[in-house]
Design an enzyme around this catalytic site. Structure first.
Site, PDB file in Angstrom:
ATOM      1  N   HIS A 113       0.806  -1.220   0.000  1.00  0.00           N
ATOM      2  CA  HIS A 113       0.000   0.000   0.000  1.00  0.00           C
ATOM      3  C   HIS A 113       0.837   1.267   0.000  1.00  0.00           C
ATOM      4  O   HIS A 113       0.304   2.365  -0.119  1.00  0.00           O
ATOM      5  CB  HIS A 113      -0.925   0.045   1.220  1.00  0.00           C
ATOM      6  CG  HIS A 113      -0.192   0.310   2.501  1.00  0.00           C
ATOM      7  ND1 HIS A 113       0.431  -0.669   3.211  1.00  0.00           N
ATOM      8  CD2 HIS A 113       0.033   1.460   3.187  1.00  0.00           C
ATOM      9  CE1 HIS A 113       1.003  -0.150   4.276  1.00  0.00           C
ATOM     10  NE2 HIS A 113       0.777   1.145   4.288  1.00  0.00           N
TER      11      HIS A 113
HETATM   12  C1  UD1 Z   1      -1.983   5.741   5.439  1.00  0.00           C
HETATM   13  C2  UD1 Z   1      -0.704   6.314   6.063  1.00  0.00           C
HETATM   14  C3  UD1 Z   1       0.390   5.250   6.012  1.00  0.00           C
HETATM   15  C4  UD1 Z   1      -0.071   3.963   6.652  1.00  0.00           C
HETATM   16  C5  UD1 Z   1      -1.381   3.513   6.029  1.00  0.00           C
HETATM   17  C6  UD1 Z   1      -1.886   2.304   6.761  1.00  0.00           C
HETATM   18  C7  UD1 Z   1      -0.228   8.701   5.775  1.00  0.00           C
HETATM   19  C8  UD1 Z   1       0.639   9.662   5.085  1.00  0.00           C
HETATM   20  N1  UD1 Z   1      -0.230   7.456   5.287  1.00  0.00           N
HETATM   21  O1  UD1 Z   1      -1.738   5.464   4.083  1.00  0.00           O
HETATM   22  O2  UD1 Z   1       1.524   5.720   6.697  1.00  0.00           O
HETATM   23  O3  UD1 Z   1       0.920   2.988   6.426  1.00  0.00           O
HETATM   24  O4  UD1 Z   1      -2.347   4.556   6.141  1.00  0.00           O
HETATM   25  O5  UD1 Z   1      -2.778   1.564   6.007  1.00  0.00           O
HETATM   26  O6  UD1 Z   1      -0.890   9.060   6.726  1.00  0.00           O
HETATM   27  N2  UD1 Z   1      -9.108   4.601   1.343  1.00  0.00           N
HETATM   28  C9  UD1 Z   1     -10.398   4.160   1.335  1.00  0.00           C
HETATM   29  N3  UD1 Z   1     -10.968   3.832   2.518  1.00  0.00           N
HETATM   30  C10 UD1 Z   1     -10.319   3.898   3.704  1.00  0.00           C
HETATM   31  C11 UD1 Z   1      -9.003   4.350   3.709  1.00  0.00           C
HETATM   32  C12 UD1 Z   1      -8.415   4.695   2.520  1.00  0.00           C
HETATM   33  O7  UD1 Z   1     -11.023   4.076   0.284  1.00  0.00           O
HETATM   34  O8  UD1 Z   1     -10.907   3.561   4.755  1.00  0.00           O
HETATM   35  C13 UD1 Z   1      -8.477   4.962   0.042  1.00  0.00           C
HETATM   36  C14 UD1 Z   1      -8.878   6.348  -0.408  1.00  0.00           C
HETATM   37  O9  UD1 Z   1      -8.915   6.346  -1.795  1.00  0.00           O
HETATM   38  C15 UD1 Z   1      -7.716   7.175   0.074  1.00  0.00           C
HETATM   39  C16 UD1 Z   1      -6.552   6.232  -0.162  1.00  0.00           C
HETATM   40  O10 UD1 Z   1      -7.074   4.954   0.179  1.00  0.00           O
HETATM   41  O11 UD1 Z   1      -7.592   8.376  -0.648  1.00  0.00           O
HETATM   42  C17 UD1 Z   1      -5.346   6.513   0.676  1.00  0.00           C
HETATM   43  O12 UD1 Z   1      -5.693   6.619   2.063  1.00  0.00           O
HETATM   44  P1  UD1 Z   1      -4.785   7.502   3.041  1.00  0.00           P
HETATM   45  O13 UD1 Z   1      -5.290   7.366   4.414  1.00  0.00           O
HETATM   46  O14 UD1 Z   1      -4.605   8.863   2.485  1.00  0.00           O
HETATM   47  O15 UD1 Z   1      -3.376   6.825   2.901  1.00  0.00           O
HETATM   48  P2  UD1 Z   1      -2.926   5.318   3.066  1.00  0.00           P
HETATM   49  O16 UD1 Z   1      -2.337   4.871   1.771  1.00  0.00           O
HETATM   50  O17 UD1 Z   1      -4.030   4.505   3.631  1.00  0.00           O
HETATM   51  N1  UDP Z   2      -3.678  -5.732   8.763  1.00  0.00           N
HETATM   52  C1  UDP Z   2      -4.933  -6.309   8.880  1.00  0.00           C
HETATM   53  N2  UDP Z   2      -5.587  -6.673   7.739  1.00  0.00           N
HETATM   54  C2  UDP Z   2      -5.048  -6.532   6.506  1.00  0.00           C
HETATM   55  C3  UDP Z   2      -3.754  -5.954   6.405  1.00  0.00           C
HETATM   56  C4  UDP Z   2      -3.111  -5.553   7.555  1.00  0.00           C
HETATM   57  O1  UDP Z   2      -5.438  -6.484   9.995  1.00  0.00           O
HETATM   58  O2  UDP Z   2      -5.706  -6.880   5.508  1.00  0.00           O
HETATM   59  C5  UDP Z   2      -3.022  -5.246  10.007  1.00  0.00           C
HETATM   60  C6  UDP Z   2      -1.647  -5.801  10.277  1.00  0.00           C
HETATM   61  O3  UDP Z   2      -1.720  -6.973  11.054  1.00  0.00           O
HETATM   62  C7  UDP Z   2      -0.982  -4.666  11.034  1.00  0.00           C
HETATM   63  C8  UDP Z   2      -1.623  -3.428  10.448  1.00  0.00           C
HETATM   64  O4  UDP Z   2      -2.827  -3.855   9.838  1.00  0.00           O
HETATM   65  O5  UDP Z   2      -1.296  -4.704  12.407  1.00  0.00           O
HETATM   66  C9  UDP Z   2      -0.695  -2.817   9.438  1.00  0.00           C
HETATM   67  O6  UDP Z   2      -1.354  -1.866   8.714  1.00  0.00           O
HETATM   68  P1  UDP Z   2      -0.801  -1.307   7.335  1.00  0.00           P
HETATM   69  O7  UDP Z   2       0.062  -2.320   6.676  1.00  0.00           O
HETATM   70  O8  UDP Z   2      -1.978  -0.804   6.598  1.00  0.00           O
HETATM   71  O9  UDP Z   2       0.031  -0.025   7.806  1.00  0.00           O
HETATM   72  P2  UDP Z   2       1.550   0.237   8.229  1.00  0.00           P
HETATM   73  O10 UDP Z   2       1.874  -0.693   9.326  1.00  0.00           O
HETATM   74  O11 UDP Z   2       2.384   0.040   7.017  1.00  0.00           O
HETATM   75  O12 UDP Z   2       1.548   1.656   8.631  1.00  0.00           O
END
Ligand code: UD1
Ligand code: UDP
Length: 367
Positions: free
Chosen positions: A207
């Site tokens: 992601h």
């Molecule tokens: C964010 C964090 C990242 C973290 C990740 C965990 C920042 C800069 N990034 O990245 O550090 O590792 O979360 O997963 O804060 N979206 C949905 N539904 C949701 C959430 C996201 O549709 O519930 C989609 C939307 O299109 C959104 C995109 O994902 O614009 C990105 O979501 P965003 O929270 O901006 O960044 P992440 O890639 O999730």
């Molecule tokens: N995770 C989860 N379901 C998924 C993918 C990840 O429960 O489908 C959990 C995982 O065990 C960990 C957390 O989500 O605890 C990590 O989140 P993510 O990889 O989105 O973010 P990051 O750690 O890179 O910020």
């Protein structure tokens, strides 16, 4: 809602913050320490948020900021205004933030501007990759915080080397607490393995913006999974699904015989998927840590150019393999052939990080 006056404000916004703050919430509850739990709404889908509140048995948030923006500055700005308002209404003695997301940054900036001390859980990580928003966020938050909870001694050394203002303590990472607490529940309750097409598989997650927002990198990573020597099971982050569709890769990838895509799964199913896998491929931060926890103990190929978690590499769990297909497949084969045992303990702590953090905060008189 009015919230509890003077109580510590605990902020979450994304999936990993919910997982990693959960052991702290439980520790506050166990000791009867009052708090207000605030959700920014950065992650809002049930699969990315509500499901985690249920499975981790967290109380409903006292405040939901419901941020709407999807741009980084928009998210940060909206969440800042929300946290500032709650700080004004409830007068917290402390704002506790976790990790390196835009929500984390917003919480720390709003607290600093409201003259409330900040506790940063998971302080001192550095990727030294300035393309990453997370690297900007964690650096700013570390330098604004009064209490820095470093998961490892290396993180503490980095913070002291940067002359941070706050008090640095090594506590371990609360994600290890979460894994140890929930793995036995996952083993009992999760049925996800029974539903998989494959018995032996590698688990993948992707992601990171530097990967999935770059069409060339995304294509190479998808091809690596399709050509991998072992079937791939991959719960797909919403950001990644969006990009795969935009790039016209979704149809081929999602129907490929070597790949089983799942929607984002809940924490219990994800723990079961990690425990059942032969190998993990990921660009996630949390997953790199969880793979080292005693109930999981798996090798991880880190699909990135760098990691802010070198402890997992040094301990022998993780290998940073980059994003180029040839190298990923070469390291995939090597990992499947590896015979050397993995350490019994995690470099990220023994599962008591939350207890240590609450102990330190109590001793400082901020709860
Ligand atoms: C964010 C964090 C990242 C973290 C990740 C965990 C920042 C800069 N990034 O990245 O550090 O590792 O979360 O997963 O804060 N979206 C949905 N539904 C949701 C959430 C996201 O549709 O519930 C989609 C939307 O299109 C959104 C995109 O994902 O614009 C990105 O979501 P965003 O929270 O901006 O960044 P992440 O890639 O999730
Ligand atoms: N995770 C989860 N379901 C998924 C993918 C990840 O429960 O489908 C959990 C995982 O065990 C960990 C957390 O989500 O605890 C990590 O989140 P993510 O990889 O989105 O973010 P990051 O750690 O890179 O910020």
């Amino acid at each position: 809602m009015a919230g509890r006056k003077g109580a510590a404000l605990m902020l979450v916004g994304t999936r990993p913050e919910i997982v990693k703050m959960a052991p702290l919430v439980r520790e506050f509850e166990r000791r009867g320490v009052p708090f207000n739990l605030v959700h920014s709404g950065q992650h809002h889908d049930y699969e990315m948020s509500g499901k985690f509140f249920e499975e981790l048995e967290l109380p409903r948030p006292d405040f939901k900021l419901g941020i709407k923006a999807s741009t980084p500055a928009g998210q940060t700005g909206e969440a800042m205004v929300g946290v500032e308002r709650i700080a004004r209404e409830t007068g917290p003695k402390l704002v506790l933030v976790q990790g390196d997301t835009n929500t984390t940054l917003a919480g720390a900036l709003a607290a600093a501007k409201s003259k409330v001390p900040i506790g940063h859980v998971e302080a001192g990580l550095r990727s030294y990759d300035l393309r990453m928003q997370e690297e900007h966020n964690r650096r700013v938050v570390d330098h604004l915080s009064s209490y820095l909870f470093a998961p490892t001694r290396l993180c503490k050394k980095i913070l002291l080397g940067e002359n941070v203002w706050g008090k640095v303590s090594v506590t371990g990472n609360t994600v290890i607490d979460a894994c140890i607490q929930h793995a036995p529940i996952a083993e009992r309750k999760s049925k996800v393995l029974e539903r998989l097409r494959f018995k032996r598989y590698a688990l993948a997650t992707l992601h990171r913006a530097e990967n999935v927002d770059d069409p060339k990198v995304l294509k190479g990573l998808a091809e690596s999974m399709m050509e991998a020597p072992l079937p791939i099971v991959m719960p797909v982050h919403p950001r990644t699904e969006k990009r795969l569709k935009e790039q016209g890769l979704w149809k081929k990838f999602s129907t490929h015989e070597n790949v089983e895509l799942l929607p984002p799964v809940g924490y219990l199913d994800f723990l079961a998927l990690m425990m059942g896998s032969a190998l993990i491929l990921t660009d996630s931060g949390g997953v790199q840590e969880e793979a080292t926890s005693p109930p999981i103990r798996k090798r991880v190929l880190v699909l990135r150019l760098s990691t802010e978690r070198p402890e997992a590499v040094r301990a022998g769990f993780a290998t940073v393999v980059g994003t180029e297909k040839g190298r990923i497949l070469e390291k995939f084969d090597e990992a499947l052939r590896a015979r050397k045992g993995l350490p019994a303990s995690s470099p990220f702590g023994d599962g008591n990080a939350a207890g240590k953090i609450v102990e330190i905060l109590s001793a400082q008189g901020c709860l």
